[in-house]
Enzyme design. Structure first.
Site, mmCIF file in Angstrom:
data_model
loop_
_atom_site.group_PDB
_atom_site.id
_atom_site.type_symbol
_atom_site.label_atom_id
_atom_site.label_comp_id
_atom_site.label_asym_id
_atom_site.label_seq_id
_atom_site.Cartn_x
_atom_site.Cartn_y
_atom_site.Cartn_z
ATOM 1 N N SER A 69 0.849 -1.187 0.000
ATOM 2 C CA SER A 69 0.000 0.000 0.000
ATOM 3 C C SER A 69 0.882 1.233 0.000
ATOM 4 C CB SER A 69 -0.912 0.020 1.233
ATOM 5 O OG SER A 69 -1.578 1.257 1.370
ATOM 6 N N TYR A 125 -2.341 -0.976 10.352
ATOM 7 C CA TYR A 125 -2.313 -1.260 8.916
ATOM 8 C C TYR A 125 -0.991 -0.835 8.286
ATOM 9 C CZ TYR A 125 -4.109 -1.342 4.078
ATOM 10 O OH TYR A 125 -4.321 -1.605 2.746
#
Length: 304
Positions: A137, A150
């Protein structure tokens, strides 16, 4: 193509798109997901289209589930697999929302430990030179407040990518893909999904649009193609160019102002759009939350 493809988190979102992309090309796809209903539904729908798809219900955070999933794949294909795509991950907040030890650790088990374990379980079972693609990401390289669970997982899988590429030399190529804003609504909602974006949503991206799951699936396919075997240990960012956009105070209609709470929200780069006010951006975010229950955005809004 008749390859054997293994995917994690394949019942929804980007993972579901990846499963459909490879299955539609004639590959045999095996995926694992903990959502039983979504898994059964997607397998049924894809098989109705003549696609070779097998779903396995299990939590990738659990070692036993990973071992049983790998055993199923290898029992049905003792000749081995071609590609492993580690897609599964989740968000459980961060330090500002008091993310607990167990929650933080769980995200790492899903986002980092599971990809490592599956690479270990399949490393002796690749047909020829295998391919492993990890979904990272842009949050591995930049952050918003309260995203530590995350972000840490995505930073971990990005580093794991180049480590595995070196360790598995001659066995499998290992690369990662870092998505930016990808609208996954069409791959979660069963009804007709219609995306609604503001001018700022699209204009903030140099590419002029918001990303779609297919954008990621195509790059994953590219990295799985053995003709591209000289790409190894790399991360490819797919974010419409927004992470390359340099914006300073008074650029592109954006003026830096501390938040009402007194905290310096310098992370608000998404406001670097032509003429978009803070109020309008905040209103758009709240609408997205109401429509898609975006946990990451909801967490972010707590601190505005």
């Amino acid at each position: 193509m008749n390859r054997i493809i293994v995917v994690t988190g394949g019942a929804g979102g980007i993972g579901r798109c990846i499963v459909a992309h490879f299955a539609s090309q004639g590959d045999s796809v095996y995926f694992i997901d903990q959502n039983q209903q979504a898994t059964l539904t997607q397998v049924e729908k894809m098989r109705e289209r003549g696609w070779q798809v097998t779903g396995f219900v299990g939590d990738v955070a659990e070692k036993q589930a990973l071992e049983e999933f790998a055993a199923l794949v290898l029992r049905e294909h003792p000749e081995g697999i071609h590609c492993l795509i580690n897609n599964a991950c989740l968000m459980r907040g961060g330090i500002l929302s008091d993310c607990e030890y167990e929650d933080f650790l769980y995200v790492q088990r899903v986002g980092v430990v599971a990809p490592y374990m599956l690479a270990r379980l399949f490393k002796d079972h690749f047909q020829g030179m295998g391919a492993i693609v990890n979904i990272s990401s842009t949050r591995a390289f930049q952050s918003q407040p309260d995203t530590e669970s995350y972000t840490a997982a995505k930073g971990g899988i990005t580093a794991l990518t180049h480590a595995l590429a070196v360790s598995l030399s001659g066995i499998a190529r290992v690369n990662s893909v870092a998505p930016g804003w990808i609208d996954t609504g069409a791959y979660h909602e069963e009804a007709h999904y219609e995306a609604v974006y503001s001018t700022g949503d699209t204009a903030q991206h140099p590419s002029g649009r918001v990303g779609e799951p297919a954008d990621i699936a195509r790059v994953v396919d590219f990295l799985c193609d053995e003709r591209n075997s000289f790409i190894n240990g790399e991360n490819i960012t797919v974010d419409g160019g927004i992470s390359r956009l340099m914006v300073y105070h008074n650029d592109c209609g954006w003026t830096y102002e501390p938040s009402a709470s007194g905290k310096d929200n310098s992370f608000c780069l998404f406001l670097a759009v032509c003429g978009i006010s803070w109020e309008k951006a905040l209103s758009s975010l709240r609408k997205i939350c109401q429509r898609q229950t975006g946990q990451r955005i909801l967490t972010f809004l707590q601190f505005l």
